[in-house]
Design an enzyme around this catalytic site. Sequence first.
Site, PDB file in Angstrom:
ATOM      1  N   ARG A 255      -2.782 -37.705 -16.769  1.00  0.00           N
ATOM      2  CA  ARG A 255      -2.628 -37.731 -15.316  1.00  0.00           C
ATOM      3  C   ARG A 255      -3.812 -37.063 -14.616  1.00  0.00           C
ATOM      4  O   ARG A 255      -3.647 -36.199 -13.774  1.00  0.00           O
ATOM      5  CB  ARG A 255      -1.318 -37.064 -14.905  1.00  0.00           C
ATOM      6  CG  ARG A 255      -0.113 -37.856 -15.366  1.00  0.00           C
ATOM      7  CD  ARG A 255       1.180 -37.368 -14.762  1.00  0.00           C
ATOM      8  NE  ARG A 255       2.284 -38.231 -15.182  1.00  0.00           N
ATOM      9  CZ  ARG A 255       3.540 -38.078 -14.779  1.00  0.00           C
ATOM     10  NH1 ARG A 255       3.849 -37.104 -13.940  1.00  0.00           N
ATOM     11  NH2 ARG A 255       4.484 -38.892 -15.192  1.00  0.00           N
ATOM     12  N   ALA A 256      -4.989 -37.552 -14.941  1.00  0.00           N
ATOM     13  CA  ALA A 256      -6.188 -36.937 -14.397  1.00  0.00           C
ATOM     14  C   ALA A 256      -7.168 -37.988 -13.875  1.00  0.00           C
ATOM     15  O   ALA A 256      -8.300 -38.051 -14.344  1.00  0.00           O
ATOM     16  CB  ALA A 256      -6.857 -36.082 -15.484  1.00  0.00           C
TER      17      ALA A 256
END
Length: 375
Positions: A255-256
């Site tokens: 989730r980056a």
Amino acid sequence: MKYAAVLTTVAALASRALGAGVSGTAEGFASSATGGGSATAVYPTTTDELVSYLGDDEARVIVLSQTFDFTNTEGTTTETGCAPWGTGSACQVAINKDDWCTNYESSAPSTSVTYDNAGSLGITVNSNKSLIGEGTKGVIKGKGLRIVNGVENVIIQNIAVTDINPKYVWGGDAITINQADLVWIDHVTTARIGRQHYVLGTEADNRVTLSNNYIDGESDYSATCDGHHYWNVYLDGSSDKVTMKGNYFYKTSGRAPKVQGNTYLHAVNNYWNDNSNHAFEIGSGGYVLAEGNTFADVTAAVEDSSFEGELFSSSSDADTCSSYIGRACKANSFTNSGDLSGTTVDVLSKFKGETVATADTASTAPASNAGQGNL
């Protein structure tokens, strides 16, 4: 003599207040953000003062020159949570927030959790605010910031937000934006956060620029149990335009960012270093233009298994960008990393006529330029 000394002190304080202000201007979608504008700077000295200044209806320039530690200001809670990712000492465990463990992880082992209540909900930030750190002194510890419910025109620059229940998923987010407009977050360091470093919620978040920020994922606890933080940047708004430029993602594992909802993301000149799982997660409604970024030791630049959105990141078709954003796109760079290959031209059409940030050749510069203290 005493009178003269008082006058000197007053003059010094006045000069300090007048000299404080935002450095530079935002690029990209939030380029017209002005925050508190030319308001006389205020310098809170207590957590109560900080909360009051951020939440009132006045246009303000708020300067942080110390650490504001919210730990233990609202007590602690001990209850039963769960351990979906394992019970090892390096694994995060989860608070049963809104019955999350009960409803979604019913087979996970139960475990006792004790968390600090202050971290659960961030400080409300109202419209027309500039929140600025002085040097490397401005730190908010144990509590995040919330820019929500119609708030607009906010600038946060050169501060650190740290230590929000890092062991616990659902322990709190560093910066939350939801139903807002014209938000510029710049040169901010976030570290040791329980949940998301940045989260843009499901309501329309309109125009947001995240620039030159240091997302420090190194932690004693993570959902991947390896010292790399999984919950980093979650972009989920219903009508969002986000510029993400010059940020440094260090020791992350997922989730980056995660991009979905109805989000246009221009990811430019960012640097991902030491990611043990994946960087981008692009779901339905995520439209990503990625250029001039650097990936070093990133297992997967994008998670293939969850890919449902659209991506343009092709170096071979970089000249295609000229018809849409007025210039060729910059190539991304990969060292010991998975590739980021997307050729969906429809993404470029989303950015035509928009305020698009400039792009430089991919480099590792964010490692030394991003975060607090690097203005």
